[in-house]
Motif scaffolding. Structure first.
Motif, PDB file in Angstrom:
ATOM      1  N   PHE A 185       0.859  -1.182   0.000  1.00 19.66           N
ATOM      2  CA  PHE A 185       0.000   0.000   0.000  1.00 19.66           C
ATOM      3  C   PHE A 185       0.897   1.234   0.000  1.00 19.66           C
ATOM      4  CE2 PHE A 185       0.662  -1.197   4.390  1.00 19.66           C
ATOM      5  CZ  PHE A 185       0.828  -0.002   5.070  1.00 19.66           C
ATOM      6  N   CYS A 186       0.458   2.263  -0.663  1.00 23.45           N
ATOM      7  CA  CYS A 186       1.188   3.535  -0.765  1.00 23.45           C
ATOM      8  C   CYS A 186       2.631   3.343  -1.202  1.00 23.45           C
ATOM      9  CB  CYS A 186       1.138   4.289   0.554  1.00 23.45           C
ATOM     10  SG  CYS A 186      -0.440   5.024   0.805  1.00 23.45           S
ATOM     11  N   ASN A 187       2.857   2.501  -2.149  1.00 28.01           N
ATOM     12  CA  ASN A 187       4.163   2.231  -2.750  1.00 28.01           C
ATOM     13  C   ASN A 187       5.137   1.516  -1.827  1.00 28.01           C
ATOM     14  OD1 ASN A 187       3.547   3.369  -5.294  1.00 28.01           O
ATOM     15  ND2 ASN A 187       3.876   5.389  -4.430  1.00 28.01           N
ATOM     16  N   THR A 188       5.279   1.970  -0.597  1.00 27.31           N
ATOM     17  CA  THR A 188       6.321   1.397   0.259  1.00 27.31           C
ATOM     18  C   THR A 188       5.788   0.593   1.441  1.00 27.31           C
ATOM     19  OG1 THR A 188       6.474   3.454   1.524  1.00 27.31           O
ATOM     20  CG2 THR A 188       7.985   3.198  -0.353  1.00 27.31           C
ATOM     21  N   GLY A 189       4.526   0.755   1.788  1.00 27.87           N
ATOM     22  CA  GLY A 189       3.954   0.024   2.909  1.00 27.87           C
ATOM     23  C   GLY A 189       3.782  -1.450   2.578  1.00 27.87           C
ATOM     24  N   ILE A 190       3.939  -2.287   3.597  1.00 28.43           N
ATOM     25  CA  ILE A 190       3.805  -3.739   3.427  1.00 28.43           C
ATOM     26  C   ILE A 190       2.948  -4.277   4.569  1.00 28.43           C
ATOM     27  CG2 ILE A 190       4.997  -5.968   3.369  1.00 28.43           C
ATOM     28  CD1 ILE A 190       7.526  -4.448   2.507  1.00 28.43           C
ATOM     29  N   LYS A 191       2.027  -5.168   4.210  1.00 31.71           N
ATOM     30  CA  LYS A 191       1.212  -5.845   5.210  1.00 31.71           C
ATOM     31  C   LYS A 191       1.258  -7.343   4.913  1.00 31.71           C
ATOM     32  CE  LYS A 191      -2.822  -4.032   5.732  1.00 31.71           C
ATOM     33  NZ  LYS A 191      -4.256  -3.681   5.621  1.00 31.71           N
ATOM     34  N   VAL A 192       1.542  -8.139   5.935  1.00 30.89           N
ATOM     35  CA  VAL A 192       1.524  -9.597   5.832  1.00 30.89           C
ATOM     36  C   VAL A 192       0.541 -10.105   6.870  1.00 30.89           C
ATOM     37  CG1 VAL A 192       2.849 -11.735   6.042  1.00 30.89           C
ATOM     38  CG2 VAL A 192       3.920  -9.709   5.054  1.00 30.89           C
ATOM     39  N   VAL A 193      -0.490 -10.817   6.410  1.00 37.07           N
ATOM     40  CA  VAL A 193      -1.505 -11.331   7.314  1.00 37.07           C
ATOM     41  C   VAL A 193      -1.376 -12.845   7.392  1.00 37.07           C
ATOM     42  CG1 VAL A 193      -3.984 -11.525   7.773  1.00 37.07           C
ATOM     43  CG2 VAL A 193      -3.069  -9.422   6.757  1.00 37.07           C
ATOM     44  N   PHE A 194      -1.295 -13.331   8.618  1.00 37.63           N
ATOM     45  CA  PHE A 194      -1.329 -14.768   8.868  1.00 37.63           C
ATOM     46  C   PHE A 194      -2.763 -15.078   9.270  1.00 37.63           C
ATOM     47  CE2 PHE A 194       3.079 -13.650   9.358  1.00 37.63           C
ATOM     48  CZ  PHE A 194       3.726 -14.694   8.715  1.00 37.63           C
ATOM     49  N   ASN A 195      -3.501 -15.675   8.357  1.00 41.35           N
ATOM     50  CA  ASN A 195      -4.916 -15.938   8.549  1.00 41.35           C
ATOM     51  C   ASN A 195      -5.094 -17.235   9.326  1.00 41.35           C
ATOM     52  OD1 ASN A 195      -7.636 -16.409   8.417  1.00 41.35           O
ATOM     53  ND2 ASN A 195      -7.813 -16.016   6.225  1.00 41.35           N
ATOM     54  N   ASN A 196      -5.527 -17.096  10.551  1.00 40.53           N
ATOM     55  CA  ASN A 196      -5.791 -18.248  11.409  1.00 40.53           C
ATOM     56  C   ASN A 196      -7.282 -18.557  11.473  1.00 40.53           C
ATOM     57  OD1 ASN A 196      -3.058 -18.734  12.137  1.00 40.53           O
ATOM     58  ND2 ASN A 196      -3.145 -16.966  13.499  1.00 40.53           N
ATOM     59  N   HIS A 197      -8.043 -17.983  10.519  1.00 40.32           N
ATOM     60  CA  HIS A 197      -9.485 -18.212  10.397  1.00 40.32           C
ATOM     61  C   HIS A 197     -10.228 -17.798  11.663  1.00 40.32           C
ATOM     62  CE1 HIS A 197      -8.419 -20.168   6.678  1.00 40.32           C
ATOM     63  NE2 HIS A 197      -7.560 -20.916   7.349  1.00 40.32           N
ATOM     64  N   GLN A 198      -9.825 -16.658  12.188  1.00 37.55           N
ATOM     65  CA  GLN A 198     -10.445 -16.091  13.377  1.00 37.55           C
ATOM     66  C   GLN A 198     -11.172 -14.807  12.991  1.00 37.55           C
ATOM     67  OE1 GLN A 198     -10.301 -17.653  16.429  1.00 37.55           O
ATOM     68  NE2 GLN A 198      -9.211 -19.289  15.362  1.00 37.55           N
ATOM     69  N   THR A 199     -12.048 -14.341  13.851  1.00 33.04           N
ATOM     70  CA  THR A 199     -12.794 -13.115  13.551  1.00 33.04           C
ATOM     71  C   THR A 199     -12.020 -11.859  13.928  1.00 33.04           C
ATOM     72  OG1 THR A 199     -13.908 -13.264  15.694  1.00 33.04           O
ATOM     73  CG2 THR A 199     -15.046 -14.223  13.798  1.00 33.04           C
ATOM     74  N   LYS A 200     -11.050 -11.996  14.818  1.00 30.53           N
ATOM     75  CA  LYS A 200     -10.252 -10.841  15.240  1.00 30.53           C
ATOM     76  C   LYS A 200      -8.838 -10.953  14.704  1.00 30.53           C
ATOM     77  CE  LYS A 200     -13.001  -9.911  19.231  1.00 30.53           C
ATOM     78  NZ  LYS A 200     -13.102  -9.570  20.603  1.00 30.53           N
TER      79      LYS A 200
END
Length: 161
Positions: free
Chosen positions: A51-66
């Motif tokens: 996001f925004c060229n330099t931002g990075i997000k890594v999500v580890f999806n544990n199949h939870q709601t939070k």
């Protein structure tokens, strides 16, 4: 030897690199590239969202709601007198963000290597956000007017991303 002890030399190498290659907000290209490389060393299958060229997000999806977010900032301050300042931009890692980044990566490494990423009853998101420091505002105003950014701060952009 623990996984942290094994990872420490890489962490130190990355911290030294970031300290000596400071970049102002929304311009953290070398920083972002180094972080993404480190993420893929830890877990090659990680999907890095940008996001925004330099931002990075890594999500580890544990199949939870939070989701628990671990946030680290990428940028530096305008401090041309700092001993590690970039001579061209005046940027310096005077705010310690380079340590936030290496700590977040160390946490990721520890949880992945020890198969503990699912132990929190929540999904985990590692967010490396640009432009935390409000500097270079004239440039940011121009970027916003051109539609390249929505907000002056990277955390707000991460929320949108």
């Amino acid at each position: 030897m623990s996984s942290f002890q094994e990872y420490y030399p890489r962490m130190r190498e990355l911290a030294d690199y970031l300290l000596n290659n400071p970049e102002l907000g929304y311009k953290e290209y070398k920083t972002s590239e180094a972080i993404e490389e480190a993420i893929h060393e830890i877990t090659p299958m990680a999907k890095a969202e940008h996001f925004c060229n330099t931002g990075i997000k890594v999500v580890f999806n544990n199949h939870q709601t939070k989701t628990i977010g671990i946030i680290a900032e990428l940028d530096s301050l305008y401090q041309p007198g700092h001993r590690n300042a970039d001579s061209e931009t005046g940027a310096a890692q005077a705010c310690g963000h380079y340590t936030q980044v290496t700590i977040a990566l160390a946490i990721m490494n520890e949880l992945v290597k020890n198969k503990r990423i699912g132990d929190f009853g929540a999904n985990l998101a590692f967010i490396f956000t640009p432009a935390e420091e409000f500097v270079d505002l004239e440039w940011r105003k121009k970027q916003k007017a051109e539609g390249k950014i929505t907000y002056f701060g990277g955390k707000q952009e991460a929320k949108e991303g």
